[in-house]
Design a protein around this motif. Structure first.
Motif, PDB file in Angstrom:
ATOM      1  N   TYR A 287       0.788  -1.234   0.000  1.00  0.00           N
ATOM      2  CA  TYR A 287       0.000   0.000   0.000  1.00  0.00           C
ATOM      3  C   TYR A 287       0.818   1.281   0.000  1.00  0.00           C
ATOM      4  N   GLN A 288       2.110   1.193   0.018  1.00  0.00           N
ATOM      5  CA  GLN A 288       2.929   2.400   0.091  1.00  0.00           C
ATOM      6  C   GLN A 288       2.837   3.246  -1.174  1.00  0.00           C
ATOM      7  N   HIS A 289       2.355   2.664  -2.282  1.00  0.00           N
ATOM      8  CA  HIS A 289       2.276   3.426  -3.532  1.00  0.00           C
ATOM      9  C   HIS A 289       1.350   4.636  -3.418  1.00  0.00           C
ATOM     10  N   TYR A 290       0.562   4.690  -2.351  1.00  0.00           N
ATOM     11  CA  TYR A 290      -0.283   5.862  -2.152  1.00  0.00           C
ATOM     12  C   TYR A 290       0.532   7.071  -1.695  1.00  0.00           C
TER      13      TYR A 290
ATOM     14  N   GLU B 190     -12.206 -21.785 -10.420  1.00  0.00           N
ATOM     15  CA  GLU B 190     -12.752 -22.891  -9.614  1.00  0.00           C
ATOM     16  C   GLU B 190     -12.182 -22.882  -8.203  1.00  0.00           C
ATOM     17  N   GLY B 191     -10.924 -22.463  -8.063  1.00  0.00           N
ATOM     18  CA  GLY B 191     -10.283 -22.411  -6.760  1.00  0.00           C
ATOM     19  C   GLY B 191     -10.583 -21.140  -5.990  1.00  0.00           C
ATOM     20  N   LEU B 192     -11.422 -20.294  -6.580  1.00  0.00           N
ATOM     21  CA  LEU B 192     -11.814 -19.023  -5.957  1.00  0.00           C
ATOM     22  C   LEU B 192     -10.604 -18.144  -5.646  1.00  0.00           C
ATOM     23  N   LEU B 193      -9.627 -18.162  -6.521  1.00  0.00           N
ATOM     24  CA  LEU B 193      -8.446 -17.314  -6.361  1.00  0.00           C
ATOM     25  C   LEU B 193      -8.675 -15.998  -7.111  1.00  0.00           C
ATOM     26  N   GLU B 194      -9.644 -15.243  -6.624  1.00  0.00           N
ATOM     27  CA  GLU B 194     -10.058 -14.009  -7.301  1.00  0.00           C
ATOM     28  C   GLU B 194      -8.937 -12.992  -7.498  1.00  0.00           C
ATOM     29  N   PRO B 195      -8.001 -12.828  -6.551  1.00  0.00           N
ATOM     30  CA  PRO B 195      -6.915 -11.877  -6.831  1.00  0.00           C
ATOM     31  C   PRO B 195      -6.112 -12.248  -8.083  1.00  0.00           C
ATOM     32  N   ILE B 196      -5.990 -13.540  -8.360  1.00  0.00           N
ATOM     33  CA  ILE B 196      -5.255 -13.969  -9.555  1.00  0.00           C
ATOM     34  C   ILE B 196      -6.116 -13.747 -10.796  1.00  0.00           C
ATOM     35  N   VAL B 197      -7.409 -14.038 -10.700  1.00  0.00           N
ATOM     36  CA  VAL B 197      -8.328 -13.787 -11.824  1.00  0.00           C
ATOM     37  C   VAL B 197      -8.322 -12.293 -12.159  1.00  0.00           C
ATOM     38  N   PHE B 198      -8.363 -11.453 -11.125  1.00  0.00           N
ATOM     39  CA  PHE B 198      -8.322 -10.005 -11.332  1.00  0.00           C
ATOM     40  C   PHE B 198      -7.056  -9.609 -12.085  1.00  0.00           C
ATOM     41  N   ARG B 199      -5.921 -10.094 -11.632  1.00  0.00           N
ATOM     42  CA  ARG B 199      -4.654  -9.738 -12.285  1.00  0.00           C
ATOM     43  C   ARG B 199      -4.569 -10.318 -13.696  1.00  0.00           C
ATOM     44  N   TYR B 200      -5.091 -11.514 -13.880  1.00  0.00           N
ATOM     45  CA  TYR B 200      -5.106 -12.123 -15.207  1.00  0.00           C
ATOM     46  C   TYR B 200      -5.791 -11.183 -16.209  1.00  0.00           C
ATOM     47  N   PHE B 201      -7.001 -10.750 -15.880  1.00  0.00           N
ATOM     48  CA  PHE B 201      -7.731  -9.886 -16.813  1.00  0.00           C
ATOM     49  C   PHE B 201      -7.110  -8.493 -16.914  1.00  0.00           C
TER      50      PHE B 201
ATOM     51  N   CYS C 166     -11.144  -5.430 -19.154  1.00  0.00           N
ATOM     52  CA  CYS C 166     -11.314  -4.527 -18.010  1.00  0.00           C
ATOM     53  C   CYS C 166     -12.628  -4.822 -17.290  1.00  0.00           C
ATOM     54  N   THR C 167     -13.681  -5.044 -18.052  1.00  0.00           N
ATOM     55  CA  THR C 167     -14.985  -5.362 -17.458  1.00  0.00           C
ATOM     56  C   THR C 167     -14.901  -6.648 -16.645  1.00  0.00           C
ATOM     57  N   LYS C 168     -14.205  -7.647 -17.170  1.00  0.00           N
ATOM     58  CA  LYS C 168     -14.037  -8.901 -16.443  1.00  0.00           C
ATOM     59  C   LYS C 168     -13.174  -8.700 -15.200  1.00  0.00           C
ATOM     60  N   ALA C 169     -12.150  -7.876 -15.294  1.00  0.00           N
ATOM     61  CA  ALA C 169     -11.302  -7.591 -14.129  1.00  0.00           C
ATOM     62  C   ALA C 169     -12.105  -6.890 -13.043  1.00  0.00           C
ATOM     63  N   GLU C 170     -12.978  -5.985 -13.444  1.00  0.00           N
ATOM     64  CA  GLU C 170     -13.778  -5.248 -12.465  1.00  0.00           C
ATOM     65  C   GLU C 170     -14.661  -6.174 -11.628  1.00  0.00           C
ATOM     66  N   ARG C 171     -15.057  -7.312 -12.178  1.00  0.00           N
ATOM     67  CA  ARG C 171     -15.909  -8.258 -11.442  1.00  0.00           C
ATOM     68  C   ARG C 171     -15.208  -8.838 -10.214  1.00  0.00           C
ATOM     69  N   THR C 172     -13.882  -8.891 -10.253  1.00  0.00           N
ATOM     70  CA  THR C 172     -13.129  -9.448  -9.126  1.00  0.00           C
ATOM     71  C   THR C 172     -12.230  -8.396  -8.465  1.00  0.00           C
ATOM     72  N   MET C 173     -12.426  -7.152  -8.812  1.00  0.00           N
ATOM     73  CA  MET C 173     -11.578  -6.074  -8.302  1.00  0.00           C
ATOM     74  C   MET C 173     -11.614  -5.973  -6.779  1.00  0.00           C
ATOM     75  N   ALA C 174     -12.749  -6.257  -6.170  1.00  0.00           N
ATOM     76  CA  ALA C 174     -12.870  -6.139  -4.714  1.00  0.00           C
ATOM     77  C   ALA C 174     -11.906  -7.063  -3.985  1.00  0.00           C
TER      78      ALA C 174
ATOM     79  N   SER D 164      -8.891  -7.320  -4.524  1.00  0.00           N
ATOM     80  CA  SER D 164      -7.557  -6.714  -4.547  1.00  0.00           C
ATOM     81  C   SER D 164      -7.604  -5.231  -4.194  1.00  0.00           C
ATOM     82  N   MET D 165      -8.517  -4.869  -3.309  1.00  0.00           N
ATOM     83  CA  MET D 165      -8.665  -3.456  -2.946  1.00  0.00           C
ATOM     84  C   MET D 165      -7.334  -2.870  -2.482  1.00  0.00           C
TER      85      MET D 165
END
Length: 194
Positions: free
Chosen positions: A8-11, A118-129, A149-157, A159-160
């Protein structure tokens, strides 16, 4: 703590400063046996190096070393992120089946994505898209970039706070602008309302 600060230091600091925190987290984690945070520190160290534009060959070497370490830590999330980053780097180096594909002789992109979903690894799905959006945009396929981008937004939460959220929003805006610039007036107005 070093992993969290690095994430989070990038802020408040340049993104390159995160590398120091991830390096420290790796050392402390190895010294104390906290392999979970060692794993996260390794994966995010590589991801940060990619985001700041470090040499791709050097990043590939780091990924190979860290994947060997992941065989000891057995952390599925960090291993998945490192595998994805390995393919992103390979793609950018022209070592995959096409300039917008992560497929190679050792990697099946569809199977990887399916296993992450299937493994519910949403942070990886987010980064993939997110990475797919970047590749499509850089190769001039603005509609596919927007769809990614639309697909990434579905799992964006999942990786807040991650710096990649800015990437998704940036590539979405740029894709919309490029699509609008090539559209007829009515279509342009519809696109710009998005």
């Amino acid at each position: 703590l070093n992993v969290v600060v690095g994430l989070y230091q990038h802020y408040s600091q340049p993104l390159r400063e995160a590398l120091t925190y991830f390096e420290r987290a790796q050392r402390v984690g190895l010294d104390t046996g906290d392999f979970t945070f060692v794993s996260y520190a390794c994966a995010h160290y590589v991801e940060t190096r990619l985001n700041i534009g470090d040499d791709l060959s050097s990043i590939a070497g780091s990924i190979d070393q860290y994947l060997l370490l992941m065989q000891r830590t057995h952390d599925s999330l960090a291993t998945a992120l490192l595998r994805l980053l390995s393919q992103v780097v390979a793609c950018l180096r022209g070592l995959t089946s096409s300039c917008v594909s992560f497929n190679s002789k050792d990697f099946d992109e569809d199977a990887f994505l399916r296993s992450m979903e299937e493994g519910l690894l949403e942070p990886i799905v987010f980064r993939y898209f997110t990475f797919k959006a970047q590749l499509y945009f850089l190769n001039g396929d603005y509609q596919q970039a927007l769809d990614s981008c639309t697909k990434a937004e579905r799992t964006m939460a999942s990786s807040m706070g991650a710096v990649e959220i800015c990437d998704v929003l940036q590539y979405k805006c740029m894709a919309l602008l490029m699509l609008a610039s090539n559209a007829e007036q009515a279509e342009r107005e519809r696109i710009l309302k998005e």
